[in-house]
Design a protein around this motif. Structure first.
Motif: not given
Length: 203
Positions: A129-143
């Motif tokens: 937010k502070e640095n104006k960067v697009n953030l994608f978070i993936f909460r993966y289970p076991r791959v």
């Protein structure tokens, strides 16, 4: 142009070698090498850290997970200051949820590995937010995939070979995601033109 930064030696076939621009074999604590890699990057895929296991529920191990996952991310973000990073794609974990958690409820991590990942998410949300960067978070289970070395693969192999299947615990539940879906999620995040700062996805 893909830049790989890993403490382990990366083995690529001839087709993949053409797609990779540079490879750095170094520990993430190596600031000199890390600065070189970051200087040429506009998108970050961050996968550094340690994975949780049965011992991650023990309080004596809490310091280890916080140190390895949280401190390494904080040190990495310090090096990103004044860099023109447009997008940050972070591999979190399904373990941020406890046994009784649902996605829409308050998150109460079951173990210290999940807690360390959740703290990393919060830090990244504020930093982006502070640095104006697009953030994608993936909460993966076991791959899993066809070459995975886990009990699901062993069950399939035993079934194909008409071997005996031994199941000791019927009460434990596991959540899985296939490697192809993980790759597709990453590609969609990479190509996304969305202007939202944060996008949380739950495979």
């Amino acid at each position: 142009k893909i830049i790989c930064f890993d403490k382990k030696k990366i083995f690529l076939n001839k087709n993949d070698e053409k797609k990779v621009y540079e490879i750095y074999k170094a520990n993430i604590n190596n600031k000199t090498e890390l600065k070189k890699a970051i200087a040429k990057s506009s998108t970050i895929f961050f996968r550094a850290g340690v994975l949780g296991g049965p011992e991650s529920i023990e309080i004596i191990k809490s310091k280890y997970y916080i140190k390895e996952n949280l401190e390494k991310l904080l040190n990495f973000l310090k090096l990103l200051k004044k860099k023109k990073i447009k997008k940050f794609i972070f591999d979190s974990s399904y373990q941020v949820f406890g046994n009784e958690n649902a996605i829409n409820n308050e998150i109460k991590p079951y173990n210290y590995y999940g807690l360390s990942k959740l703290i990393c998410e919060k830090i990244l949300i504020n930093w982006c937010k502070e640095n104006k960067v697009n953030l994608f978070i993936f909460r993966y289970p076991r791959v899993v995939c066809e070459n995975s070395k886990n009990f699901i693969s062993n069950m399939v192999l035993n079934a194909l070979n008409n071997s005996e299947l031994l199941l000791k615990n019927f009460s434990q539940k596991f959540t899985f995601v296939h490697l192809d879906d993980v790759l597709n999620s990453n590609i969609l995040a990479l190509k996304s033109k969305k202007k939202e700062l944060i996008l949380l996805m739950f495979p």
